[in-house]
Every structure is written in C-alpha cells, then in structure tokens.
Motif scaffolding. Structure first.
Motif, PDB file in Angstrom:
ATOM      1  N   ARG A   1       0.835  -1.199   0.000  1.00  0.00           N
ATOM      2  CA  ARG A   1       0.000   0.000   0.000  1.00  0.00           C
ATOM      3  C   ARG A   1       0.875   1.257   0.000  1.00  0.00           C
ATOM      4  O   ARG A   1       2.015   1.238   0.471  1.00  0.00           O
ATOM      5  N   PHE A   2       0.318   2.342  -0.511  1.00  0.00           N
ATOM      6  CA  PHE A   2       1.102   3.554  -0.726  1.00  0.00           C
ATOM      7  C   PHE A   2       1.691   4.121   0.566  1.00  0.00           C
ATOM      8  O   PHE A   2       2.900   4.351   0.658  1.00  0.00           O
ATOM      9  N   LYS A   3       0.856   4.334   1.562  1.00  0.00           N
ATOM     10  CA  LYS A   3       1.317   5.054   2.749  1.00  0.00           C
ATOM     11  C   LYS A   3       2.490   4.367   3.457  1.00  0.00           C
ATOM     12  O   LYS A   3       3.488   5.034   3.801  1.00  0.00           O
ATOM     13  N   PRO A   4       2.440   3.051   3.698  1.00  0.00           N
ATOM     14  CA  PRO A   4       3.555   2.424   4.421  1.00  0.00           C
ATOM     15  C   PRO A   4       4.883   2.447   3.663  1.00  0.00           C
ATOM     16  O   PRO A   4       5.936   2.305   4.283  1.00  0.00           O
ATOM     17  N   ILE A   5       4.841   2.613   2.358  1.00  0.00           N
ATOM     18  CA  ILE A   5       6.090   2.541   1.593  1.00  0.00           C
ATOM     19  C   ILE A   5       6.599   3.914   1.185  1.00  0.00           C
ATOM     20  O   ILE A   5       7.604   4.016   0.478  1.00  0.00           O
ATOM     21  N   THR A   6       5.916   4.991   1.614  1.00  0.00           N
ATOM     22  CA  THR A   6       6.393   6.328   1.282  1.00  0.00           C
ATOM     23  C   THR A   6       7.711   6.624   1.998  1.00  0.00           C
ATOM     24  O   THR A   6       8.035   6.016   3.023  1.00  0.00           O
ATOM     25  N   THR A   7       8.451   7.575   1.441  1.00  0.00           N
ATOM     26  CA  THR A   7       9.774   7.925   1.942  1.00  0.00           C
ATOM     27  C   THR A   7       9.839   9.434   2.126  1.00  0.00           C
ATOM     28  O   THR A   7       9.851  10.184   1.150  1.00  0.00           O
ATOM     29  N   GLU A   8       9.849   9.871   3.349  1.00  0.00           N
ATOM     30  CA  GLU A   8       9.823  11.298   3.645  1.00  0.00           C
ATOM     31  C   GLU A   8      10.944  12.025   2.911  1.00  0.00           C
ATOM     32  O   GLU A   8      12.114  11.629   2.953  1.00  0.00           O
ATOM     33  N   LYS A   9      10.563  13.074   2.189  1.00  0.00           N
ATOM     34  CA  LYS A   9      11.500  13.951   1.477  1.00  0.00           C
ATOM     35  C   LYS A   9      12.327  13.226   0.412  1.00  0.00           C
ATOM     36  O   LYS A   9      13.376  13.723  -0.001  1.00  0.00           O
ATOM     37  N   TYR A  10      11.877  12.054  -0.005  1.00  0.00           N
ATOM     38  CA  TYR A  10      12.644  11.251  -0.977  1.00  0.00           C
ATOM     39  C   TYR A  10      14.070  11.000  -0.463  1.00  0.00           C
ATOM     40  O   TYR A  10      15.008  10.885  -1.244  1.00  0.00           O
ATOM     41  N   ASP A  11      14.224  10.897   0.822  1.00  0.00           N
ATOM     42  CA  ASP A  11      15.534  10.845   1.458  1.00  0.00           C
ATOM     43  C   ASP A  11      16.174   9.460   1.275  1.00  0.00           C
ATOM     44  O   ASP A  11      15.616   8.448   1.711  1.00  0.00           O
ATOM     45  N   GLY A  12      17.354   9.421   0.673  1.00  0.00           N
ATOM     46  CA  GLY A  12      18.046   8.167   0.431  1.00  0.00           C
ATOM     47  C   GLY A  12      18.422   7.443   1.711  1.00  0.00           C
ATOM     48  O   GLY A  12      18.412   6.210   1.771  1.00  0.00           O
ATOM     49  N   LYS A  13      18.756   8.200   2.752  1.00  0.00           N
ATOM     50  CA  LYS A  13      19.105   7.585   4.037  1.00  0.00           C
ATOM     51  C   LYS A  13      17.894   6.871   4.624  1.00  0.00           C
ATOM     52  O   LYS A  13      18.006   5.747   5.129  1.00  0.00           O
ATOM     53  N   ILE A  14      16.724   7.523   4.550  1.00  0.00           N
ATOM     54  CA  ILE A  14      15.503   6.900   5.071  1.00  0.00           C
ATOM     55  C   ILE A  14      15.167   5.649   4.274  1.00  0.00           C
ATOM     56  O   ILE A  14      14.789   4.614   4.837  1.00  0.00           O
ATOM     57  N   ALA A  15      15.321   5.720   2.959  1.00  0.00           N
ATOM     58  CA  ALA A  15      15.055   4.542   2.122  1.00  0.00           C
ATOM     59  C   ALA A  15      16.014   3.413   2.462  1.00  0.00           C
ATOM     60  O   ALA A  15      15.617   2.243   2.551  1.00  0.00           O
ATOM     61  N   GLY A  16      17.287   3.759   2.675  1.00  0.00           N
ATOM     62  CA  GLY A  16      18.273   2.743   3.033  1.00  0.00           C
ATOM     63  C   GLY A  16      17.979   2.095   4.366  1.00  0.00           C
ATOM     64  O   GLY A  16      18.129   0.875   4.533  1.00  0.00           O
ATOM     65  N   GLU A  17      17.529   2.891   5.333  1.00  0.00           N
ATOM     66  CA  GLU A  17      17.191   2.334   6.652  1.00  0.00           C
ATOM     67  C   GLU A  17      16.011   1.372   6.546  1.00  0.00           C
ATOM     68  O   GLU A  17      16.001   0.317   7.202  1.00  0.00           O
ATOM     69  N   ARG A  18      15.022   1.732   5.725  1.00  0.00           N
ATOM     70  CA  ARG A  18      13.882   0.824   5.556  1.00  0.00           C
ATOM     71  C   ARG A  18      14.339  -0.470   4.863  1.00  0.00           C
ATOM     72  O   ARG A  18      13.900  -1.565   5.237  1.00  0.00           O
TER      73      ARG A  18
END
Length: 366
Positions: free
Chosen positions: A208-225
């Motif tokens: 689903r969209f909301k759980p997979i969103t990444t605040e500010k398109y931040d690469g660090k946040i994406a990497g942590e997830r």
C-alpha cells in the motif's frame, strides 16, 4: 529498442521546442522592458535537478530582461510559504513554484491572487487551491509505468522463465508530493496483476502507498527501511530480486543498504533497481553495473516550457498547453503542458545523456 527510445525522446523534445519558440522576449513585452521581477521557488538544494531547474529558468528569464528571485525551500513548507510571501511583498509579477508540499501553500497563493500575480506549478501539482494558473510537468504516471516495466522485463515476469516467483520490494516517494502517488499508481497498474497471480512476491508484504512512502525522498531513510526489510524477511539463501524505487537518490540509499548486507557479489547479486532523474551519481552507478536504470526527464525542456508559459502570461499572450483534462487539483483542473520521460540504462546513456549535452562525459570519470 535503442532506436525506438531515441526516437521517442527526439519527437517529444522537438515538440516542446517547437511549441516554446524563441527564448527571446517579444519586442512589445510589457514587463520585460520594465524589468519586472519573477519569483522562482524550488523545494530543495539536496537534489541536483532542482538546482539545475531553478538556474535554467532564472537564466532564461534574465535573458528576456526580467529580474529573478530564486529561492530553495529546504524541504520545509513553512519556509517555502515565507519565501513566496517575501516575493509577493517585493511586487513579483509572476511566481513559478515547485512545491515541497503541494497542499500547504493555499494561503500564500491566495495572497498572490489578491495582487493579480499568476502562478505556474512546476513539475509538482499545487493542490487544494484555485490560485494556480498553469502547470508544466512530465507524465509522472507514465514514469511509474516505465519503472514497473523495468522489473517486468528484467525479471521475466509472466514469461514462464522463472523456476520460482521472484521477490521484490516497493518504495514510494514523499507523501507531501502529489507526483509520488502518480508514480505509485502508474507502477501498480503494471505490477498488481503479477502480484495477484503469484508471478512475483513482495517479500515484506508492504504494497500500500502510505507504508512505503519515503519522507523527502531521502536516500538515508530509504536505506534504513531496506535494512529493516532485509533483516526481517530475507536471508543469504532467500534474496530480493527487484526494487521499485521512484528516485535516484533513494535508489542509491537502497543499494548502499544492500551492499552492507553482502549484496553485489557473484553469489549474492544486486537486485534489479529503478530510479528517476538521471542524476550524475546514479548514471555512474548504472555504468558500474549497480543501479539498473533511471528515468530521464529532460528538465532543460521543462524549464523552457515554464518560461514560455510565464512570458506569455506577462506579455498578454496565450501559454502553451496540451492537457486540459487530467490535472484536477481538488478545486480546479489546471491547464498543463506535458512532456514525456524516457528510460536510460547502460546501453543508451551515451546517446541520451552525453550526446544530447545533458551530462559531460568528463563528469562520469572518477
């Protein structure tokens, strides 16, 4: 395929160039002769594309005789609103806005409207307001379709070429950007049938969209997830085969997390990865065989379209549009000029990025 892709980009860019016409202001330009001020508001300086977009528009407006106030909002809606208010107070005659949060600027845009200042939404729809005149953007749902098709093609989904269903993970962009939902909707229009039929499995189950969103398109946040997902749902004998990522910076963060988990070897190869914006570091990654592909949105052409729209508004002529039905912002349908993206990988980056002058070959060394 290379010829088809090159043909598509050539046709799309030629159309934009033809529509934009000359970069010079008309001789009877009402405001250019008076050195009117144009306010340009970009969401951040952390993505190289926003820096380039802002500078390209600023240079073109200045060449026409306008003054320019270019500001970057540091991914802060309140700061962007404050910057726009300052432009209004400085008697700007036009605002070009790429919003950090497309739904957070209604109050300040109403103040612009009260002073008869037209507003152009640049590549991000301004939502929940009637006070936006035009939009210049790319077909962002098509971007998502292209990113999903990369996974379909590279993982041979639906072809019977897999002994077991490949595993993928889905990432979406910032929840404050309406384009993020467009990317997601385009991608899922392609992937949902394969997921439903069991041709591909989302290992984490997060679709689903909301759980997979990444605040500010931040690469660090994406990497942590990505690190969290790998720890919970994968092992050395159970690998992730594909990553749907909407933006290059996020993709690089995900790849860093994968490499930290041992991916990038013969026994544990990096998965297929999508991206967007043809950022320099991601093009280097594609050449090195890490990131698989990116979606190229030639922002030089988008900047020309926005400048043409702005100059038309300031000189009493009609801005170019080619879509008057799609972009409903919740209050009105915003007249839009739509450009088309193209896919870039190791086989065609030289033609589409280097030979077109978008990137300098020397920048790709080192």
């Amino acid at each position: 395929m290379r010829k088809i892709v090159a043909g598509l980009v050539s046709a799309g860019l030629a159309l934009a160039l033809a529509a934009c016409g000359s970069d010079a202001a008309p001789a009877d330009s009402v405001y250019a002769n008076q050195e009117a001020m144009v306010g340009i508001s970009m969401p951040n300086e952390t993505s190289e594309r926003w820096i380039n977009d802002g500078n390209q528009m600023a240079d073109q407006f200045k060449a026409m005789g306008y003054q320019v106030d270019l500001k970057f909002a540091a991914d802060d809606a309140a700061k962007q609103s404050s910057q726009l208010q300052a432009m209004i107070d400085e008697d700007a005659k036009l605002l070009v806005v790429s919003a950090f949060d497309g739904g957070a600027l209604g109050d300040v845009l109403a103040k612009a409207a009260a002073k008869n200042i037209p507003v152009i939404a640049y590549d991000r729809l301004l939502t929940g307001t009637k006070d936006v005149s035009y939009q210049a953007t790319f077909d962002n749902e098509r971007v998502g379709v292209m990113q999903a098709n990369l996974l379909v093609d590279k993982l041979k989904l639906g072809s019977g070429g897999n002994e077991s269903a490949p595993k993928i993970e889905l990432f979406a962009g910032s929840p404050t950007d309406s384009n993020a939902k467009s990317f997601y909707d385009g991608s899922m229009s392609v992937l949902k049938p394969y997921i439903r039929n069991g041709d591909v499995v989302v290992g984490s189950g997060e679709t689903r969209f909301k759980p997979i969103t990444t605040e500010k398109y931040d690469g660090k946040i994406a990497g942590e997830r990505m690190t969290t997902i790998l720890g919970k749902y994968y092992s050395d004998s159970d690998l992730v085969d594909g990553i749907l990522s909407p933006y290059d910076g996020m993709t690089r963060g995900v790849i860093d997390a994968l490499k930290a988990d041992g991916y990038g070897t013969e026994s544990k190869p990096l998965p297929v990865t999508s991206g967007q914006d043809a950022e320099l570091d991601s093009v280097k990654s594609i050449i090195a065989g890490e990131q698989t592909a990116t979606i190229f949105k030639d922002t030089r052409e988008l900047a020309k379209v926005a400048v043409q729209q702005g100059n038309a508004l300031l000189t009493g002529t009609t801005p170019i549009v080619n879509d008057t039905e799609t972009y409903d912002n919740g209050v009105k349908t915003v007249p839009t000029y739509l450009l088309y993206p193209v896919a870039v990988d190791k086989s065609n980056y030289n033609t589409l990025l280097i030979k077109s002058g978008y990137l300098d070959a020397g920048e790709l060394v080192g």
